[in-house]
Design a protein around this motif. Structure first.
Motif, PDB file in Angstrom:
ATOM      1  N   SER A  75      -6.899   6.423  15.088  1.00  0.00           N
ATOM      2  CA  SER A  75      -7.505   7.758  15.185  1.00  0.00           C
ATOM      3  C   SER A  75      -8.884   7.852  14.553  1.00  0.00           C
ATOM      4  N   SER A  76      -9.368   6.763  13.937  1.00  0.00           N
ATOM      5  CA  SER A  76     -10.691   6.796  13.308  1.00  0.00           C
ATOM      6  C   SER A  76     -11.379   5.445  13.453  1.00  0.00           C
ATOM      7  N   ASP A  77     -12.664   5.477  13.798  1.00  0.00           N
ATOM      8  CA  ASP A  77     -13.445   4.251  13.908  1.00  0.00           C
ATOM      9  C   ASP A  77     -13.695   3.612  12.543  1.00  0.00           C
ATOM     10  N   ALA A  78     -13.454   4.359  11.465  1.00  0.00           N
ATOM     11  CA  ALA A  78     -13.690   3.843  10.117  1.00  0.00           C
ATOM     12  C   ALA A  78     -12.579   2.891   9.673  1.00  0.00           C
ATOM     13  N   ARG A  79     -11.473   2.891  10.421  1.00  0.00           N
ATOM     14  CA  ARG A  79     -10.322   2.068  10.046  1.00  0.00           C
ATOM     15  C   ARG A  79     -10.161   0.927  11.042  1.00  0.00           C
ATOM     16  N   GLU A  80      -9.824  -0.254  10.528  1.00  0.00           N
ATOM     17  CA  GLU A  80      -9.658  -1.407  11.412  1.00  0.00           C
ATOM     18  C   GLU A  80      -8.415  -2.203  11.015  1.00  0.00           C
ATOM     19  N   LEU A  81      -7.528  -2.399  11.965  1.00  0.00           N
ATOM     20  CA  LEU A  81      -6.342  -3.204  11.729  1.00  0.00           C
ATOM     21  C   LEU A  81      -6.738  -4.678  11.690  1.00  0.00           C
ATOM     22  N   LYS A  82      -6.439  -5.348  10.589  1.00  0.00           N
ATOM     23  CA  LYS A  82      -6.766  -6.764  10.444  1.00  0.00           C
ATOM     24  C   LYS A  82      -5.583  -7.653  10.799  1.00  0.00           C
ATOM     25  N   ARG A  83      -4.390  -7.227  10.467  1.00  0.00           N
ATOM     26  CA  ARG A  83      -3.213  -7.993  10.880  1.00  0.00           C
ATOM     27  C   ARG A  83      -1.960  -7.160  10.651  1.00  0.00           C
ATOM     28  N   ASP A  84      -1.033  -7.268  11.598  1.00  0.00           N
ATOM     29  CA  ASP A  84       0.258  -6.606  11.493  1.00  0.00           C
ATOM     30  C   ASP A  84       1.302  -7.673  11.167  1.00  0.00           C
ATOM     31  N   HIS A  85       2.189  -7.379  10.212  1.00  0.00           N
ATOM     32  CA  HIS A  85       3.247  -8.298   9.810  1.00  0.00           C
ATOM     33  C   HIS A  85       4.598  -7.610  10.002  1.00  0.00           C
ATOM     34  N   PRO A  86       5.066  -7.456  11.233  1.00  0.00           N
ATOM     35  CA  PRO A  86       6.298  -6.686  11.462  1.00  0.00           C
ATOM     36  C   PRO A  86       7.542  -7.301  10.844  1.00  0.00           C
ATOM     37  N   THR A  87       7.581  -8.629  10.686  1.00  0.00           N
ATOM     38  CA  THR A  87       8.772  -9.261  10.114  1.00  0.00           C
ATOM     39  C   THR A  87       9.003  -8.824   8.677  1.00  0.00           C
ATOM     40  N   VAL A  88       7.924  -8.617   7.939  1.00  0.00           N
ATOM     41  CA  VAL A  88       8.054  -8.244   6.536  1.00  0.00           C
ATOM     42  C   VAL A  88       7.625  -6.800   6.278  1.00  0.00           C
ATOM     43  N   GLY A  89       7.343  -6.058   7.339  1.00  0.00           N
ATOM     44  CA  GLY A  89       7.037  -4.639   7.195  1.00  0.00           C
ATOM     45  C   GLY A  89       5.728  -4.328   6.511  1.00  0.00           C
ATOM     46  N   MET A  90       4.665  -5.009   6.925  1.00  0.00           N
ATOM     47  CA  MET A  90       3.355  -4.788   6.328  1.00  0.00           C
ATOM     48  C   MET A  90       2.278  -4.730   7.404  1.00  0.00           C
ATOM     49  N   MET A  91       1.189  -4.053   7.085  1.00  0.00           N
ATOM     50  CA  MET A  91       0.035  -3.970   7.967  1.00  0.00           C
ATOM     51  C   MET A  91      -1.212  -4.000   7.090  1.00  0.00           C
ATOM     52  N   THR A  92      -2.153  -4.878   7.415  1.00  0.00           N
ATOM     53  CA  THR A  92      -3.388  -4.987   6.638  1.00  0.00           C
ATOM     54  C   THR A  92      -4.506  -4.242   7.354  1.00  0.00           C
ATOM     55  N   ILE A  93      -5.152  -3.324   6.625  1.00  0.00           N
ATOM     56  CA  ILE A  93      -6.146  -2.429   7.210  1.00  0.00           C
ATOM     57  C   ILE A  93      -7.410  -2.446   6.356  1.00  0.00           C
ATOM     58  N   SER A  94      -8.555  -2.555   7.024  1.00  0.00           N
ATOM     59  CA  SER A  94      -9.851  -2.475   6.358  1.00  0.00           C
ATOM     60  C   SER A  94     -10.417  -1.082   6.568  1.00  0.00           C
ATOM     61  N   MET A  95     -10.989  -0.488   5.487  1.00  0.00           N
ATOM     62  CA  MET A  95     -11.518   0.872   5.584  1.00  0.00           C
ATOM     63  C   MET A  95     -12.323   1.198   4.334  1.00  0.00           C
ATOM     64  N   PRO A  96     -13.163   2.232   4.396  1.00  0.00           N
ATOM     65  CA  PRO A  96     -13.917   2.645   3.219  1.00  0.00           C
ATOM     66  C   PRO A  96     -12.984   3.193   2.146  1.00  0.00           C
ATOM     67  N   TRP A  97     -13.446   3.167   0.896  1.00  0.00           N
ATOM     68  CA  TRP A  97     -12.630   3.712  -0.198  1.00  0.00           C
ATOM     69  C   TRP A  97     -12.287   5.180   0.039  1.00  0.00           C
ATOM     70  N   SER A  98     -13.195   5.896   0.631  1.00  0.00           N
ATOM     71  CA  SER A  98     -12.933   7.316   0.862  1.00  0.00           C
ATOM     72  C   SER A  98     -11.726   7.530   1.766  1.00  0.00           C
ATOM     73  N   GLU A  99     -11.460   6.556   2.668  1.00  0.00           N
ATOM     74  CA  GLU A  99     -10.306   6.673   3.555  1.00  0.00           C
ATOM     75  C   GLU A  99      -8.989   6.478   2.804  1.00  0.00           C
ATOM     76  N   VAL A 100      -9.051   5.727   1.683  1.00  0.00           N
ATOM     77  CA  VAL A 100      -7.848   5.539   0.875  1.00  0.00           C
ATOM     78  C   VAL A 100      -7.559   6.787   0.063  1.00  0.00           C
ATOM     79  N   GLY A 101      -8.610   7.518  -0.275  1.00  0.00           N
ATOM     80  CA  GLY A 101      -8.467   8.679  -1.127  1.00  0.00           C
ATOM     81  C   GLY A 101      -9.212   8.525  -2.426  1.00  0.00           C
ATOM     82  N   VAL A 102      -9.997   7.445  -2.558  1.00  0.00           N
ATOM     83  CA  VAL A 102     -10.825   7.229  -3.734  1.00  0.00           C
ATOM     84  C   VAL A 102     -12.233   7.665  -3.394  1.00  0.00           C
ATOM     85  N   LYS A 103     -12.769   8.606  -4.118  1.00  0.00           N
ATOM     86  CA  LYS A 103     -14.078   9.172  -3.793  1.00  0.00           C
ATOM     87  C   LYS A 103     -15.174   8.512  -4.609  1.00  0.00           C
TER      88      LYS A 103
END
Length: 517
Positions: A75-103
């Motif tokens: 839903s946002s161009d600021a976020r990028e999926l780097k790898r999905d790990h469905p076997t272990v229930g993880m997803m690695t995402i690259s994004m600005p700190w502001s997207e995490v909630g750190v201002k």
């Protein structure tokens, strides 16, 4: 639902942060998330990509949560999926700190305000996210091509630790006893055949075990074949996760996992070369570290996940970091639950970072210490490497929130001046990275004999050979003994009954240091 039975860690509060540090949990600030774990805010410790954005591993609990998280990323161009790990229930995402909630604050270039008032909304508030962890940069312990003499090794723990010890104990005795540790004069060059014999895995013992049905995962810098490891023994799913496009052996041939460093090749030949512990096993080469020896948790998890997916029997991880990784701890727990025995090097920095490195300090990782192969060949003369990290981890210096507390190396195995004939020629290396594949090899023999992961773990520890020179904080159960583990032969003595006064003194020192840190 995934097999993982834990997701929440207790981190430091923002008011107690030092640099680098974790953040979390925040009561009333996390929405329905359990924990927000952010790691060191500098590019040396957290993996950034071409856009310089940091990356994070998101933990999710089921397919519905995974679908919601994927939609959020899209839903946002600021976020990028780097790898999905469905076997272990993880997803690695690259994004600005502001997207995490750190201002980001304006005072100072690139600075971040980590006060509680600055954590707001963003990814940490997503109700379908269980935990967020940093995608950390990790590396293989630096192999020692030349050992240091006693005088050259730094055995002083530093002023801060001295003051802490003095304040706690009232005694100025900050330097541990070094008698019984192995330095260069105690580590004559040993061939792989000699190091196998030292842990009672010689040709006679191995001849009674068929390793042709095994799959051995080498999660490292790659694997070069030839000479003592024919490429026909590579698993088709051997993958270069540290390369663009994640090429596999089945699609790109040996180029997919080419090892420009040599570290992973050494490890693979130790375990499964024609002169190794499992000479007929299939090798699953998983290149998760670059040719500079470093990589990030995203790729390491991908390696562990592949080992799970293809049904590997054992895995060797001669890599780590002083900083705790919830991501790798969870992945290793999943691996053990799925039937993959994972041996992990404890690190080569006894007088620096001191404590067992991550992920050897995780419950699913079998931490391995290094020792010498005495010229006499007498096991009772075995000494532990002066460089190997120790325990008990205080759980307060690695940002684990106490999860690593009490961890110690479990077994010692040869890891000093071990020579293997590789495609590039005879190569002599020292390090806990060299000890871990010995234990991996021993575990492979037990798996080939029909023992489960948990049975293998128990037999390796219960039937280990007690060492006079090994403290409980240095190698808890003693020396790897493959024949005893196969036959179920209990040692004549308990480790505590043979331990030398010097080893006991080092235990006392390590325990005291752990208490004050």
């Amino acid at each position: 639902m995934f097999r993982r039975d834990f997701l929440t860690t207790t981190g430091a509060t923002a008011g107690a942060l030092a640099t680098p540090a974790f953040v979390g949990p925040f009561d009333g600030r996390l929405g329905s998330s359990d924990t927000l774990t952010l790691a060191a805010l500098d590019a040396e410790n957290i993996k950034t990509f071409g856009d310089s954005n940091p990356s994070f591993v998101f933990f999710y609990s089921d397919d519905s949560a995974r679908s919601s998280l994927q939609s959020w990323v899209d839903s946002s161009d600021a976020r990028e999926l780097k790898r999905d790990h469905p076997t272990v229930g993880m997803m690695t995402i690259s994004m600005p700190w502001s997207e995490v909630g750190v201002k980001q604050y304006s005072a100072g270039a690139g600075g971040y305000d980590l006060g509680l008032e600055r954590i707001d909304a963003g990814a940490q508030a997503l109700e379908y996210v269980d935990t967020i962890d940093a995608n950390m940069v990790m590396s293989r312990p630096e192999p020692l091509e030349e050992l240091e003499g006693t005088a050259a090794a730094s055995l002083d723990l530093g002023f801060r630790e001295k003051v802490s010890m003095l304040a706690e104990t009232g005694a100025w005795n900050p330097t541990p006893e070094t008698a019984g540790l192995a330095f260069d004069e105690d580590a004559p060059e040993a061939t792989l055949s000699e190091s196998r014999a030292h842990v009672r895995a010689d040709d006679t013992v191995l001849s009674g075990v068929d390793t042709s049905g095994l799959t051995v995962a080498v999660i490292d810098t790659g694997v070069n074949t030839g000479l003592n490891l024919d490429e026909s023994r590579l698993h088709g799913e051997s993958t270069g996760f540290a390369k663009d496009g994640d090429p596999t052996y089945s699609s790109d041939g040996t180029d997919a996992i080419a090892d420009g460093d040599g570290h992973g090749t050494w490890v693979a030949h130790c375990i499964a070369g024609s002169n190794g512990f499992a000479p007929d096993a299939t090798v699953l080469g998983l290149k998760v570290l670059g040719d500079d020896g470093s990589g990030d948790t995203k790729d390491i998890v991908a390696g562990i996940e592949t080992a799970i997916d293809v049904g590997a029997d054992v895995a060797c991880l001669s890599l780590g970091s002083p900083q705790w990784s919830e991501t790798l701890a969870t992945a290793l727990a999943e691996a053990r639950d799925a039937g993959v025995f994972c041996a992990v090097a404890v690190g080569n920095d006894r007088y620096g970072t001191v404590w067992v490195a991550s992920p050897a300090d995780a419950d699913g990782g079998f931490g391995v210490q290094a020792c010498n192969v005495p010229e006499s060949g007498d096991r009772d003369g075995t000494k532990l490497a002066y460089f190997g990290n120790t325990g008990p981890d205080p759980g307060s210096t690695d940002l684990s929130g106490g999860d690593s507390e009490g961890s110690v190396p479990l077994l010692a195995a040869p890891g000093m001046s071990i020579t293997i004939d590789l495609p590039s020629g005879l190569t002599t290396l020292s390090g806990t990275s060299m000890a871990a594949p010995h234990v991996t090899g021993g575990a492979a023999v037990l798996r080939a004999a029909g023992y489960s992961v948990d049975e293998t773990w128990t037999r390796l520890t219960d039937y280990a050979y007690p060492l006079a020179n090994a403290g409980a904080t240095e190698a808890k159960h003693g020396l790897l003994d493959v024949q005893a583990a196969l036959e179920g032969t209990e040692p004549a003595d308990e480790p505590a009954d043979v331990r030398s006064s010097e080893a006991e003194a080092r235990d006392d020192f390590n325990e005291a240091l752990s208490t004050v840190l």
